[in-house]
Write a protein that holds these residues in place. Structure first.
Motif, PDB file in Angstrom:
ATOM      1  N   VAL A 128      15.663   2.384 -21.916  1.00 20.35           N
ATOM      2  CA  VAL A 128      16.194   2.867 -23.194  1.00 20.35           C
ATOM      3  C   VAL A 128      16.057   1.739 -24.214  1.00 20.35           C
ATOM      4  N   ASN A 129      15.365   2.024 -25.308  1.00 24.72           N
ATOM      5  CA  ASN A 129      15.250   1.036 -26.380  1.00 24.72           C
ATOM      6  C   ASN A 129      16.377   1.296 -27.371  1.00 24.72           C
ATOM      7  N   CYS A 130      17.393   0.465 -27.336  1.00 27.25           N
ATOM      8  CA  CYS A 130      18.577   0.689 -28.173  1.00 27.25           C
ATOM      9  C   CYS A 130      18.253   0.590 -29.658  1.00 27.25           C
ATOM     10  N   ALA A 131      17.216  -0.152 -30.019  1.00 25.90           N
ATOM     11  CA  ALA A 131      16.861  -0.311 -31.433  1.00 25.90           C
ATOM     12  C   ALA A 131      16.088   0.880 -31.966  1.00 25.90           C
ATOM     13  N   ALA A 132      15.495   1.678 -31.069  1.00 28.29           N
ATOM     14  CA  ALA A 132      14.637   2.779 -31.509  1.00 28.29           C
ATOM     15  C   ALA A 132      15.389   4.087 -31.668  1.00 28.29           C
ATOM     16  N   ILE A 133      16.666   4.127 -31.275  1.00 24.98           N
ATOM     17  CA  ILE A 133      17.453   5.370 -31.344  1.00 24.98           C
ATOM     18  C   ILE A 133      18.429   5.281 -32.510  1.00 24.98           C
ATOM     19  N   PRO A 134      18.438   6.279 -33.403  1.00 23.59           N
ATOM     20  CA  PRO A 134      19.410   6.264 -34.510  1.00 23.59           C
ATOM     21  C   PRO A 134      20.839   6.137 -33.986  1.00 23.59           C
ATOM     22  N   SER A 135      21.659   5.423 -34.700  1.00 22.52           N
ATOM     23  CA  SER A 135      23.017   5.151 -34.238  1.00 22.52           C
ATOM     24  C   SER A 135      23.816   6.419 -33.970  1.00 22.52           C
ATOM     25  N   GLU A 136      23.544   7.486 -34.753  1.00 17.17           N
ATOM     26  CA  GLU A 136      24.317   8.716 -34.570  1.00 17.17           C
ATOM     27  C   GLU A 136      23.883   9.497 -33.328  1.00 17.17           C
ATOM     28  N   LEU A 137      22.752   9.107 -32.721  1.00 19.69           N
ATOM     29  CA  LEU A 137      22.261   9.834 -31.558  1.00 19.69           C
ATOM     30  C   LEU A 137      22.394   9.056 -30.255  1.00 19.69           C
ATOM     31  N   ILE A 138      22.712   7.767 -30.348  1.00 17.98           N
ATOM     32  CA  ILE A 138      22.642   6.937 -29.144  1.00 17.98           C
ATOM     33  C   ILE A 138      23.681   7.339 -28.102  1.00 17.98           C
ATOM     34  N   ALA A 139      24.875   7.792 -28.537  1.00 14.69           N
ATOM     35  CA  ALA A 139      25.889   8.230 -27.573  1.00 14.69           C
ATOM     36  C   ALA A 139      25.388   9.423 -26.776  1.00 14.69           C
ATOM     37  N   SER A 140      24.750  10.380 -27.468  1.00 18.38           N
ATOM     38  CA  SER A 140      24.205  11.550 -26.791  1.00 18.38           C
ATOM     39  C   SER A 140      23.070  11.161 -25.859  1.00 18.38           C
ATOM     40  N   GLU A 141      22.210  10.216 -26.291  1.00 13.06           N
ATOM     41  CA  GLU A 141      21.092   9.788 -25.460  1.00 13.06           C
ATOM     42  C   GLU A 141      21.586   9.119 -24.178  1.00 13.06           C
ATOM     43  N   LEU A 142      22.600   8.273 -24.294  1.00 15.85           N
ATOM     44  CA  LEU A 142      23.079   7.530 -23.135  1.00 15.85           C
ATOM     45  C   LEU A 142      23.938   8.383 -22.202  1.00 15.85           C
ATOM     46  N   PHE A 143      24.833   9.184 -22.777  1.00 11.21           N
ATOM     47  CA  PHE A 143      25.831   9.872 -21.962  1.00 11.21           C
ATOM     48  C   PHE A 143      25.680  11.390 -21.935  1.00 11.21           C
ATOM     49  N   GLY A 144      24.754  11.941 -22.730  1.00  8.03           N
ATOM     50  CA  GLY A 144      24.563  13.381 -22.752  1.00  8.03           C
ATOM     51  C   GLY A 144      25.649  14.090 -23.546  1.00  8.03           C
ATOM     52  N   MET A 202      29.403   1.591 -29.860  1.00  4.33           N
ATOM     53  CA  MET A 202      28.807   1.865 -28.563  1.00  4.33           C
ATOM     54  C   MET A 202      28.988   0.686 -27.605  1.00  4.33           C
ATOM     55  N   GLN A 203      29.167  -0.508 -28.139  1.00  4.86           N
ATOM     56  CA  GLN A 203      29.420  -1.665 -27.283  1.00  4.86           C
ATOM     57  C   GLN A 203      30.721  -1.472 -26.509  1.00  4.86           C
ATOM     58  N   ILE A 204      31.725  -0.928 -27.179  1.00  6.90           N
ATOM     59  CA  ILE A 204      33.016  -0.662 -26.523  1.00  6.90           C
ATOM     60  C   ILE A 204      32.840   0.356 -25.409  1.00  6.90           C
ATOM     61  N   THR A 205      32.117   1.447 -25.718  1.00  5.99           N
ATOM     62  CA  THR A 205      31.912   2.505 -24.727  1.00  5.99           C
ATOM     63  C   THR A 205      31.128   1.990 -23.530  1.00  5.99           C
ATOM     64  N   LEU A 206      30.071   1.196 -23.800  1.00  8.32           N
ATOM     65  CA  LEU A 206      29.249   0.665 -22.716  1.00  8.32           C
ATOM     66  C   LEU A 206      30.078  -0.251 -21.808  1.00  8.32           C
ATOM     67  N   LEU A 207      30.908  -1.073 -22.415  1.00  6.98           N
ATOM     68  CA  LEU A 207      31.747  -1.969 -21.621  1.00  6.98           C
ATOM     69  C   LEU A 207      32.643  -1.171 -20.674  1.00  6.98           C
ATOM     70  N   ARG A 208      33.237  -0.094 -21.185  1.00  8.65           N
ATOM     71  CA  ARG A 208      34.117   0.727 -20.354  1.00  8.65           C
ATOM     72  C   ARG A 208      33.348   1.373 -19.200  1.00  8.65           C
ATOM     73  N   VAL A 209      32.121   1.816 -19.462  1.00  6.89           N
ATOM     74  CA  VAL A 209      31.313   2.436 -18.413  1.00  6.89           C
ATOM     75  C   VAL A 209      30.950   1.409 -17.342  1.00  6.89           C
ATOM     76  N   LEU A 210      30.596   0.204 -17.771  1.00  7.80           N
ATOM     77  CA  LEU A 210      30.237  -0.843 -16.815  1.00  7.80           C
ATOM     78  C   LEU A 210      31.426  -1.227 -15.949  1.00  7.80           C
ATOM     79  N   LEU A 226      29.626  13.831 -24.382  1.00  3.37           N
ATOM     80  CA  LEU A 226      30.151  14.247 -25.674  1.00  3.37           C
ATOM     81  C   LEU A 226      30.569  15.714 -25.598  1.00  3.37           C
ATOM     82  N   GLY A 227      31.748  16.013 -26.106  1.00  6.65           N
ATOM     83  CA  GLY A 227      32.242  17.381 -26.084  1.00  6.65           C
ATOM     84  C   GLY A 227      32.957  17.748 -24.795  1.00  6.65           C
TER      85      GLY A 227
END
Length: 605
Positions: A346-362, A399-407, A415-416
């Motif tokens: 996953v290229n974190c720089a290539a995904i718009p910020s509003e879509l990255i949560a959906s890309e990572l977690f569905g 997303m840094q906060i969310t990623l830390l919690r997942v790790l 989402l949803g």
């Protein structure tokens, strides 16, 4: 209709031998092979022609004034006076339908047409009219209505959405299943904009022309589109259109039947999501930047890879752009116990910020506008395998906060949804930034940095392992020459010297660009490069190297943007820009980033 004989608008005193008399005109009207008549301005009858009297069996005395209404059907006669006055009140040509009694007592439907005769001042002085038998047409219409009533009773009993449409495709009726699903009333179905109200805008645009052409052909056809339910959610339906024709073969109705196929479409989408890893694995397998070299600095990196690969520790791969950080991540995965499972980059720089949560977690269906179906994210797709988060330094703060919690907790929430999803994923991260400086500047969370930096691996830049350049150049030459169908066997010594003296700000990726261009231009078995590719000005400034991309970036930008435009912003896959340009996807992604191209602006809605 009305006759227009010479002198009809003259008074009897003015009428002479050159003008027709009223009796002459009545004889003319009597010869018309239709029921014709003349009425006064108020609608009372002045005279009816012979055919009218013969048809109805009524005498002139019986039909004088308003007596002609005796020939009307009793139901029509009740409001006959009002209907006639309304007909004559238009002060313009008009028509109406009424039932007339034939001389044998049989009632038949007639179409009444009236037209005014005006004097020179524009005032209506008479009405002329005809009565045309339309009983066969009315009977046909009544049969059709009765058939439709019966069909409606039948369709209401069918637990499947059915909409009846006219020949042009406008909705006339919807059965009970349709109304129950949409939550609409029958008045909504027959009102303008019904289709726009229930079908997804993307599908209306995508299928509009196809539907219109199919309606014009008059043959059965079908299409798949999303319909909005009363719960506010879109579901996929297979809509089958079947024409209905009358006894003469004329198309009079369309019957559109909708069968829900949402589960099938969802399964198809789930299969596509689950195959993302396989497709991306294929795309990345085409990369040329293999780990090639024998320098001391590279050996140090590979020894670190061997040590950490067998563990489940999080690895932070550090290095400049183009040094091959993803290759190191893949090497770790291939040497790990997870090598048989997915490797998801996953290229974190290539995904718009509003879509990255959906890309990572569905997300779940309906989680946000446009979330038409449930979708699994990259974490879920890499369950049991390895997730590579490239350009981790560009991850948005939230997303840094969310990623830390997942790790930490080894679970996430789509989402949803409120239901946590456990996941077994090894995370490898990479960045070309100095994360410790980013932490001090407050742009990267300190706790996340410590969580990622369990085992750091520093990939050296190409300028620090110049002894690997000959091996890399030969490897790249072999790959590009084979692709270009050229027999280039060696590299000129002076070229190797130029390559080793250059600073390579773009590292291995920039070296690939140079070798690729040299292969394209080469016309001999010996490869050479033009030293001006690495210089700003004339040969007097040979000691001042510049980036190769600064010379060719303009033409590269034009080629890449043209390919992205043709491919609607898609980079990978068989229909992506990388395939169109004949480049590995990772190479093209790197070029896009280095040239500052916004690939998302080429996406089509």
């Amino acid at each position: 209709m009305h006759p227009d004989p010479v002198g009809w608008d003259e008074s009897p005193e003015q009428a002479g031998t050159t003008y027709a008399t009223e009796s002459d005109l009545r004889r003319v009207i009597d010869t018309i092979p239709a029921l014709a008549w003349c009425a006064r301005p108020d609608g009372s009858m002045e005279f009816l022609n012979r055919q009218w009297h013969e048809y109805t069996g009524l005498s002139p005395a019986e039909t004088a004034g308003w007596g002609y209404q005796a020939a009307f059907h009793p139901e029509d006669r009740e409001n006959g006076m009002e209907r006639c006055r309304k007909l004559f009140s238009h002060n313009a040509p008009a028509e109406n339908e009424i039932r007339l009694r034939r001389h044998d007592g049989v009632y038949r439907w007639f179409l009444i047409r009236v037209e005014p005769l005006r004097d020179e001042a524009g005032q209506i002085v008479k009405w002329y009219g005809t009565s045309t038998d339309i009983d066969a047409l009315k009977q046909s219409q009544e049969r059709l209505k009765e058939e439709e009533r019966e069909l409606r009773r039948i369709t209401d009993a069918i637990p499947q959405a059915i909409v009846v449409q006219d020949p042009g495709g406008s909705s006339l009726y919807a059965n009970r299943a349709t109304l129950d699903y949409t939550g609409l009333a029958i008045e909504d179905v027959t009102s303008p904009g019904f289709r726009e109200r229930i079908f997804h805008p993307d599908d209306l645009q995508r299928l509009g022309q196809f539907r219109q052409l199919s309606l014009e052909k008059g043959l059965p056809f079908q299409l798949e589109q999303r319909a909005l339910g009363k719960d506010g959610r879109y579901r996929w339906f297979l809509i089958q259109y079947n024409p209905f024709r009358d006894e003469q073969g004329l198309l009079v109705r369309w019957y559109a039947t909708g069968t829900e196929i949402n589960e099938r479409k969802t399964n198809e989408d789930r299969t596509r999501n689950e195959n993302i890893a396989l497709r991306e694995e294929f795309d990345h397998s085409q990369m040329f930047e293999e780990i090639v070299g024998s320098s001391q600095s590279l050996r140090k990196v590979l020894r670190a890879v061997d040590k950490v690969a067998a563990t489940d520790s999080t690895v932070l791969i550090l290095g400049e752009t183009g040094t091959g950080k993803e290759l190191i991540a893949r090497a770790i995965h291939k040497r790990s116990l997870r090598s048989s499972r997915a490797f998801i980059p996953v290229n974190c720089a290539a995904i718009p910020s509003e879509l990255i949560a959906s890309e990572l977690f569905g997300h779940e269906k309906g989680a946000f506008t446009g979330a038409l179906d449930r979708r699994i994210g990259r974490f879920e797709a890499s369950d049991g395998g390895t997730l590579f988060l490239d350009e981790i330094g560009d991850l948005p703060a939230e997303m840094q906060i969310t990623l830390l919690r997942v790790l930490q907790e080894r679970e996430f929430t789509r989402l949803g949804s409120t239901k946590p999803v456990p996941v077994d994923v090894r995370v490898l991260a990479a960045t070309n930034r100095d994360l410790s400086s980013e932490v001090e500047a407050g742009r990267f969370r300190r706790d996340l940095y410590y969580r990622l930096n369990v085992f750091p691996v520093n990939v050296p830049p190409l300028r620090q392992r110049t002894e690997d350049i000959p091996l890399l150049a030969e490897y790249l030459l072999e790959r590009f020459a084979k692709k270009a169908g050229k027999k280039i066997t060696t590299i000129e010594r002076s070229t190797i010297a130029i390559l080793q003296s250059y600073e390579w700000p773009g590292n291995v990726r920039e070296l690939q660009n140079v070798i690729e261009r040299a292969v394209i231009l080469c016309e001999t078995p010996v490869l050479c490069v033009d030293e001006t590719w690495f210089r700003r000005e004339a040969p007097s400034q040979l000691g001042q190297p510049i980036a190769f991309n600064s010379v060719v970036d303009t033409s590269e930008r034009e080629m890449i943007e043209k390919a992205l435009l043709d491919c609607a912003g898609r980079v990978g896959g068989p229909r992506g820009a990388a395939t169109k340009l004949g480049l590995p996807r990772q190479t093209l992604e790197s070029k896009i980033r280095s040239l500052g191209i916004n690939k998302f602006r080429f996406k089509r809605p």
